[in-house]
Design a protein around this motif. Structure first.
Motif, PDB file in Angstrom:
ATOM      1  N   ARG A  70     -16.193  -8.682  -1.681  1.00  0.00           N
ATOM      2  CA  ARG A  70     -16.814  -8.425  -2.978  1.00  0.00           C
ATOM      3  C   ARG A  70     -16.596  -6.968  -3.391  1.00  0.00           C
ATOM      4  O   ARG A  70     -16.263  -6.685  -4.538  1.00  0.00           O
ATOM      5  CB  ARG A  70     -18.319  -8.730  -2.949  1.00  0.00           C
ATOM      6  N   LEU A  71     -16.772  -6.031  -2.437  1.00  0.00           N
ATOM      7  CA  LEU A  71     -16.556  -4.611  -2.752  1.00  0.00           C
ATOM      8  C   LEU A  71     -15.104  -4.345  -3.147  1.00  0.00           C
ATOM      9  O   LEU A  71     -14.834  -3.599  -4.088  1.00  0.00           O
ATOM     10  CB  LEU A  71     -16.944  -3.740  -1.558  1.00  0.00           C
ATOM     11  N   LEU A  72     -14.185  -4.965  -2.433  1.00  0.00           N
ATOM     12  CA  LEU A  72     -12.764  -4.785  -2.746  1.00  0.00           C
ATOM     13  C   LEU A  72     -12.437  -5.351  -4.124  1.00  0.00           C
ATOM     14  O   LEU A  72     -11.732  -4.717  -4.920  1.00  0.00           O
ATOM     15  CB  LEU A  72     -11.897  -5.444  -1.666  1.00  0.00           C
ATOM     16  N   LEU A  73     -12.973  -6.531  -4.419  1.00  0.00           N
ATOM     17  CA  LEU A  73     -12.746  -7.124  -5.737  1.00  0.00           C
ATOM     18  C   LEU A  73     -13.323  -6.228  -6.838  1.00  0.00           C
ATOM     19  O   LEU A  73     -12.670  -6.001  -7.864  1.00  0.00           O
ATOM     20  CB  LEU A  73     -13.371  -8.515  -5.811  1.00  0.00           C
ATOM     21  N   ASP A  74     -14.520  -5.690  -6.620  1.00  0.00           N
ATOM     22  CA  ASP A  74     -15.120  -4.770  -7.599  1.00  0.00           C
ATOM     23  C   ASP A  74     -14.254  -3.537  -7.795  1.00  0.00           C
ATOM     24  O   ASP A  74     -14.065  -3.063  -8.918  1.00  0.00           O
ATOM     25  CB  ASP A  74     -16.524  -4.347  -7.165  1.00  0.00           C
ATOM     26  N   LEU A  75     -13.732  -3.002  -6.692  1.00  0.00           N
ATOM     27  CA  LEU A  75     -12.871  -1.814  -6.769  1.00  0.00           C
ATOM     28  C   LEU A  75     -11.600  -2.109  -7.563  1.00  0.00           C
ATOM     29  O   LEU A  75     -11.212  -1.350  -8.457  1.00  0.00           O
ATOM     30  CB  LEU A  75     -12.520  -1.335  -5.358  1.00  0.00           C
TER      31      LEU A  75
END
Length: 101
Positions: A70-75
């Motif tokens: 999720r953090l990678l997708l947000d980034l």
């Protein structure tokens, strides 16, 4: 850039004898940020307008796999939104190809 402003800048550079000139109206914060995302560069060192403050990157190793994804997708969505000129990451549909955005 309005033609009058461009011509005035060109006239000034010719008067000063500048032989290597680039005349442009840049959004330095956006351009420099996108240009230096992959790697730092000294190209903008003499342009205070182009200095982009460091953005903290999330530490992905200390979180669970689902949270890391999720953090990678947000980034990625945030970076794509910046590159394409969107106001925020919500404008980037994860189900559309990049070229369609």
């Amino acid at each position: 850039m309005p033609p009058e402003r461009a011509l005035a800048a060109l006239r000034r550079s010719l008067t000063l004898g500048d032989t290597r000139v680039v005349i442009g109206d840049f959004d330095w914060q956006r351009y420099a940020h996108v240009y230096t995302t992959a790697r730092p560069t000294r190209m903008f060192a003499d342009l205070p307008e182009a200095v982009v403050p460091e953005t903290p990157k999330p530490a992905l190793t200390a979180v669970a796999a689902a949270e890391r994804d999720r953090l990678l997708l947000d980034l990625v969505r945030g970076t794509v939104a910046d590159v394409l000129g969107h106001a925020d990451a919500a404008a980037v549909d994860v189900h559309r190809a990049f070229q369609d955005l």
